[in-house]
Scaffold this motif. Structure first.
Motif, short mmCIF file in Angstrom:
data_model
loop_
_atom_site.label_atom_id
_atom_site.label_comp_id
_atom_site.label_asym_id
_atom_site.label_seq_id
_atom_site.Cartn_x
_atom_site.Cartn_y
_atom_site.Cartn_z
N ILE A 9 0.93 -1.23 -0.09
CA ILE A 9 0.06 -0.18 -0.05
C ILE A 9 0.84 1.08 -0.08
CG2 ILE A 9 -1.61 1.31 1.17
CD1 ILE A 9 -2.74 -1.38 2.56
N GLY A 10 0.78 1.71 -1.16
CA GLY A 10 1.70 3.18 -1.34
C GLY A 10 1.49 4.54 -0.46
N PRO A 11 2.47 5.35 -0.32
CA PRO A 11 1.94 6.58 0.56
C PRO A 11 0.65 7.10 -0.02
CG PRO A 11 4.30 6.48 -0.16
CD PRO A 11 3.59 5.44 -1.01
N HIS A 12 0.00 7.92 0.72
CA HIS A 12 -1.34 8.48 0.44
C HIS A 12 -1.51 10.05 0.76
CE1 HIS A 12 -2.92 4.65 0.04
NE2 HIS A 12 -4.20 4.97 -0.10
N ARG A 13 -2.23 10.64 0.05
CA ARG A 13 -2.22 12.13 0.19
C ARG A 13 -2.86 12.40 1.43
NH1 ARG A 13 -5.52 12.65 -5.32
NH2 ARG A 13 -6.22 10.88 -4.53
N GLY A 14 -3.86 11.76 1.65
CA GLY A 14 -4.52 12.27 3.13
C GLY A 14 -4.11 11.45 4.32
N SER A 15 -4.73 11.47 5.44
CA SER A 15 -4.29 10.84 6.61
C SER A 15 -5.60 10.13 7.37
CB SER A 15 -3.76 11.86 7.82
OG SER A 15 -4.65 12.81 8.17
N LYS A 16 -5.41 9.04 8.19
CA LYS A 16 -6.46 8.51 8.83
C LYS A 16 -7.42 7.68 7.70
CE LYS A 16 -6.33 11.14 12.97
NZ LYS A 16 -7.15 11.79 14.04
N VAL A 17 -6.74 7.31 6.55
CA VAL A 17 -7.68 6.64 5.51
C VAL A 17 -7.82 5.23 6.06
CG1 VAL A 17 -7.42 5.73 3.15
CG2 VAL A 17 -6.12 7.75 3.64
N GLN A 18 -9.12 4.77 5.67
CA GLN A 18 -9.60 3.41 5.70
C GLN A 18 -9.75 2.73 4.72
OE1 GLN A 18 -12.58 2.70 8.74
NE2 GLN A 18 -11.95 4.61 10.05
N GLY B 242 4.36 4.39 5.03
CA GLY B 242 4.12 5.48 5.59
C GLY B 242 2.97 5.47 6.83
N ASP B 243 2.33 6.59 7.20
CA ASP B 243 1.54 6.54 8.41
C ASP B 243 0.04 6.98 8.02
OD1 ASP B 243 3.68 6.33 10.24
OD2 ASP B 243 4.39 8.37 9.72
N SER B 244 -0.48 7.06 6.73
CA SER B 244 -1.65 7.50 6.32
C SER B 244 -2.94 6.50 6.59
CB SER B 244 -1.70 7.80 4.70
OG SER B 244 -0.75 8.97 4.50
N ILE B 245 -2.52 5.43 6.62
CA ILE B 245 -3.60 4.42 6.86
C ILE B 245 -4.21 4.16 8.26
CG2 ILE B 245 -4.42 2.02 6.12
CD1 ILE B 245 -3.66 3.96 4.05
N ALA B 246 -5.07 4.39 8.47
CA ALA B 246 -5.62 4.16 9.86
C ALA B 246 -6.15 2.86 10.21
CB ALA B 246 -6.66 5.33 10.23
N TYR B 247 -6.86 2.24 9.16
CA TYR B 247 -7.09 0.87 9.39
C TYR B 247 -7.18 0.39 7.88
CZ TYR B 247 -10.20 -3.23 10.10
OH TYR B 247 -10.55 -4.43 10.31
N PRO B 248 -6.87 -0.93 7.60
CA PRO B 248 -6.34 -1.95 8.81
C PRO B 248 -4.92 -1.53 9.35
CG PRO B 248 -7.23 -3.14 6.76
CD PRO B 248 -7.06 -1.44 6.32
N ARG B 249 -4.77 -2.29 10.51
CA ARG B 249 -3.23 -1.88 10.96
C ARG B 249 -2.37 -3.01 10.49
NH1 ARG B 249 -2.30 3.00 12.29
NH2 ARG B 249 -1.23 2.64 14.45
N PHE B 250 -2.02 -3.20 9.34
CA PHE B 250 -0.67 -3.94 8.95
C PHE B 250 0.71 -3.63 9.26
CE2 PHE B 250 -3.92 -3.92 5.33
CZ PHE B 250 -4.52 -5.31 5.46
N HIS B 251 1.30 -4.37 9.19
CA HIS B 251 2.53 -4.06 9.16
C HIS B 251 3.19 -2.98 8.59
CE1 HIS B 251 3.39 -7.82 11.45
NE2 HIS B 251 3.15 -8.76 10.39
N SER B 252 4.12 -1.88 8.82
CA SER B 252 4.40 -0.80 7.93
C SER B 252 5.82 -0.53 8.12
CB SER B 252 3.29 0.49 8.53
OG SER B 252 3.66 0.79 9.75
#
Length: 344
Positions: free
Chosen positions: A140-149, A163-173
């Motif tokens: 899952i590549g870097p995203h423009r927004g934050s707290k993406v589900q 990166g830190d953009s994905i709020a859910y699911p909480r995969f390895h990162s």
């Protein structure tokens, strides 16, 4: 069998099947029926079977060498932008994609971009496409927004987030050590005594790095005499008037910031960088920028992401992990043209 390692042959004899069937079952391969897979896996567990990683790695290399052009499988690179936009000049996260593609090729994989925000592509349809293509690994590549589900079912995929953009699911990162990078930057800046150093960030950037820049700044400010401290500017209204009012009131000699806004706003009032005020940044992502600060090697991040997915595929780990692991990359000190002296 006490005293020696349980082998696939041992499991095959106990289960009354061929060694290839056992191999398929242990890899969760669909060529082996679900009921048979479960029975064989249960027998393997009862017998205390443990895969030999050296043997498995050797076999993987053999298969790669024997396969045409070294191809093993396809990995998905999930993006919130289409490939055409990613390839456009100035795309901020292109380095992560380049690194992921480069490492995938080195390991014998093909990396294919999937733009999931396509209105014609539902989550169910995307999952069906990936499964029909035999794709089990997802970056899952870097995203423009934050707290993406991301609302797809992930039970049959080995997945990693960049990166830190994905709020859910909480995969390895995999991500950058923003706190450590900021501490490194400040430790270099504060070696030269007598400079009043300020931090200016948009609220969006502050949240995106999970407040780590601000935390490091506050720690170093506490070590200073009161007259050397500069209040941080963290503003949801990230615009020239707000910044210039802060600058006029506190007159920092060095400004730590992200992106090029501050330099442009200073230039608009005739303040020269670095002659009149110096600038440093904890996040140089584009090689073309001439900033002094910490360079973030996006290609390294992309390569690490593919390594993480490949390791999960090797261990047959799929779905959302019970214990999430985060791998952090430390940046590199770089001297540009926005400080009068290097970050020694």
């Amino acid at each position: 069998m006490s005293g020696r390692r349980v082998t696939i042959r041992d499991i095959a004899e106990r289960a009354g099947v061929s060694k290839s069937t056992v191999a398929y079952a242990l890899k969760e391969d669909s060529q082996c029926a679900a009921a048979t897979r479960e029975r064989i896996q249960r027998i393997a567990m009862e017998m205390g079977y443990v895969a030999n990683p050296l043997v498995s790695a050797h076999l993987a290399n053999v298969r790669r060498a024997e396969s045409k052009a070294g191809y093993l499988a396809t990995l998905a690179y999930l993006s919130d932008r289409p490939l055409k936009q990613m390839l456009a000049q100035g795309f901020p996260h292109m380095g992560a994609y380049d690194g992921a593609r480069e490492r995938a090729n080195e390991l014998g994989y093909h990396l294919e971009v999937f733009h999931y925000e396509n209105p014609d592509l539902s989550w169910d349809r995307l999952k069906g496409i990936l499964q029909s293509r035999g794709i089990h690994g997802v970056v899952i590549g870097p995203h423009r927004g934050s707290k993406v589900q991301l609302d797809m079912e992930w039970d049959c995929f080995s997945t990693v987030i960049i990166g830190d953009s994905i709020a859910y699911p909480r995969f390895h990162s995999v991500g950058f050590d923003h706190l450590g990078n900021m501490e490194l930057l400040f430790s270099r800046l504060f070696r030269k005594k007598g400079r009043r150093i300020g931090l200016a960030l948009s609220g969006f950037i502050n949240r995106r790095v999970r407040f780590q820049f601000r935390s490091a700044f506050d720690f170093f400010q506490e070590e200073l005499e009161t007259d050397m401290r500069v209040p941080a500017l963290i503003s949801e209204q990230w615009e020239p008037a707000v910044f210039l009012k802060w600058y006029s009131e506190y007159k920092p000699e060095v400004i730590v910031t992200v992106y090029d806004d501050v330099r442009r706003w200073l230039d608009s009032i005739g303040v020269r960088v670095p002659q009149d005020v110096e600038i440093a940044t904890p996040a140089i992502m584009a090689d073309s920028l001439d900033y002094s600060g910490i360079h973030l090697p996006l290609k390294t991040l992309g390569k690490l992401a593919v390594d993480t997915v490949a390791a999960q595929l090797f261990r047959n780990e799929k779905g959302i992990p019970e214990s999430r692991c985060v791998s952090l990359v430390v940046g590199e000190v770089r001297t540009g043209k926005t400080l009068r002296e290097g970050l020694v």
